[in-house]
Motif scaffolding. Structure first.
Motif, short mmCIF file in Angstrom:
data_model
loop_
_atom_site.label_atom_id
_atom_site.label_comp_id
_atom_site.label_asym_id
_atom_site.label_seq_id
_atom_site.Cartn_x
_atom_site.Cartn_y
_atom_site.Cartn_z
N THR A 71 -90.61 -6.42 41.11
CA THR A 71 -91.26 -5.99 39.93
C THR A 71 -92.20 -6.93 40.66
O THR A 71 -93.94 -6.12 40.00
N ALA A 72 -92.20 -7.92 41.36
CA ALA A 72 -94.03 -8.21 42.54
C ALA A 72 -94.27 -7.78 42.88
O ALA A 72 -93.14 -7.21 44.22
N PRO A 84 -89.25 -0.94 42.70
CA PRO A 84 -87.39 -2.10 42.18
C PRO A 84 -86.03 -2.18 42.28
O PRO A 84 -86.06 -0.90 43.21
N GLU A 112 -86.29 -17.82 36.58
CA GLU A 112 -87.69 -17.16 35.68
C GLU A 112 -87.24 -16.26 34.82
O GLU A 112 -86.84 -16.64 33.72
N GLU A 114 -88.71 -13.63 31.75
CA GLU A 114 -88.74 -12.21 32.30
C GLU A 114 -88.99 -12.01 30.35
O GLU A 114 -88.70 -12.60 29.22
N CYS A 207 -95.26 -7.75 36.25
CA CYS A 207 -94.22 -6.88 36.24
C CYS A 207 -94.69 -5.83 36.34
O CYS A 207 -94.82 -4.97 35.10
N PRO A 211 -94.39 -4.31 31.95
CA PRO A 211 -93.37 -4.37 31.52
C PRO A 211 -92.36 -3.05 31.54
O PRO A 211 -91.56 -2.57 31.73
N ALA A 214 -91.31 -0.70 34.59
CA ALA A 214 -90.15 -1.08 35.17
C ALA A 214 -89.14 -0.16 34.51
O ALA A 214 -88.20 -0.38 35.22
N THR A 237 -86.44 -6.57 31.93
CA THR A 237 -87.17 -6.15 33.10
C THR A 237 -87.89 -6.81 34.76
O THR A 237 -88.90 -6.30 35.64
N GLY A 238 -87.64 -8.01 34.51
CA GLY A 238 -89.01 -8.28 35.97
C GLY A 238 -89.44 -9.74 35.39
O GLY A 238 -90.30 -10.48 34.49
N ALA A 239 -89.92 -10.47 37.00
CA ALA A 239 -90.29 -11.91 36.87
C ALA A 239 -91.63 -11.57 36.16
O ALA A 239 -92.68 -11.36 36.67
N LEU A 240 -91.70 -12.83 35.39
CA LEU A 240 -93.52 -12.36 34.89
C LEU A 240 -93.86 -13.46 36.29
O LEU A 240 -95.40 -14.19 35.31
#
Length: 273
Positions: A71-72, A84, A112, A114, A207, A211, A214, A237-240
């Motif tokens: 997601t980054a 993603p 990570e 999230e 993200c 988020p 995502a 939802t993915g790394a912050l």
């Protein structure tokens, strides 16, 4: 299913079962692609992931949601992709907030922070609106994903991580649910600390800019694949912020503004030499 894809799936399962990391499987994906030129490498990698997920379910493992990776924007550029990826979350991958995590429960762990979303309605449409998604979300939780790779030294490309269940490892959820109307999902700050020392910082905007972007991508993707997200599903939802490698005895705490904190604590001793 092409024999090379079966071999790739077998290699990943054996690495997980035996606790010994394996060689990348992208060569086997390429071998299958050579015989199936109408396919594409990403779809073949997902075929490997799906094959192993079906075997896991046949063995009694219960799927409880999905994780979203890549997601980054910086990571997407690194791997040469524009969207993603996703993997399956199983109930046996969940760990308690702050409870010790056995070191050999996750391969080559990285940590990570999230935002996790939990659904209270199904998302069955091939194209959802943001309003559809907002209505379907029951609450959010702070989360730590312990990312893991069955592939030695994290020597991965896009198809390797997709086939390896999007490098899913373990996950830890916070215990205080928060309604979305109480959150700024874009502006919320995140700090991940190791025994009180900050090691990663970020915000919701890291993200996919939000988020919810995502989660919306995942909802549409899963519906198109005939596996729509359902009420009760957990969405990571993915790394912050940047992921951080873990070592035995490490204790990580993630604080996300408006959501509170959650901790992942690794046991002090390795179980395997």
């Amino acid at each position: 299913m092409h024999q090379a894809l079966i071999q790739a799936a077998d290699r990943l399962r054996q690495a997980e079962r035996g606790g010994l990391a394996c060689a990348p499987i992208r060569g086997l994906i390429a071998e299958a692609l050579a015989d199936e030129p109408a396919s594409d490498p990403v779809s073949l990698a997902y075929a490997v992931q799906r094959h192993n997920a079906q075997i896991a379910q046949s063995q009694g493992r219960r799927p409880v949601g999905r994780k979203i990776g890549l997601t980054a924007r910086s990571v997407q550029q690194q791997l040469g992709v524009e969207q993603p990826d996703f993997g399956v979350l199983f109930a046996d991958l969940a760990r308690g907030d702050g409870q010790p995590i056995a070191w050999d429960d996750c391969a080559q762990p990285k940590v990570e922070a999230e935002i996790a979303l939990v659904l209270e309605q199904d998302l069955p449409h091939e194209r959802h609106t943001l309003a559809d998604l907002l209505r379907a979300i029951a609450f959010a939780l702070p989360a730590i994903e312990v990312v893991g790779s069955r592939i030695a030294n994290w020597d991965i490309r896009l198809v390797d991580t997709i086939a390896d269940n999007a490098s899913a490892g373990l996950f830890v959820l916070g215990s205080r649910p928060v309604k979305l109307e109480q959150l700024d999902l874009v502006g919320c700050g995140m700090s991940l600390s190791l025994r009180g020392e900050p090691v990663s910082t970020g915000a919701g905007a890291a993200c996919l800019d939000n988020p919810l972007n995502a989660a919306l991508w995942l909802a549409d993707t899963m519906a198109r694949l005939g596996e729509p997200l359902r009420a009760g599903d957990i969405l990571l939802t993915g790394a912050l912020g940047p992921m951080v490698s873990a070592r035995p005895g490490d204790v990580f705490t993630a604080h996300i503004q408006g959501l509170g904190s959650v901790s992942a604590a690794f046991a002090a001793q390795e179980a395997r030499p």
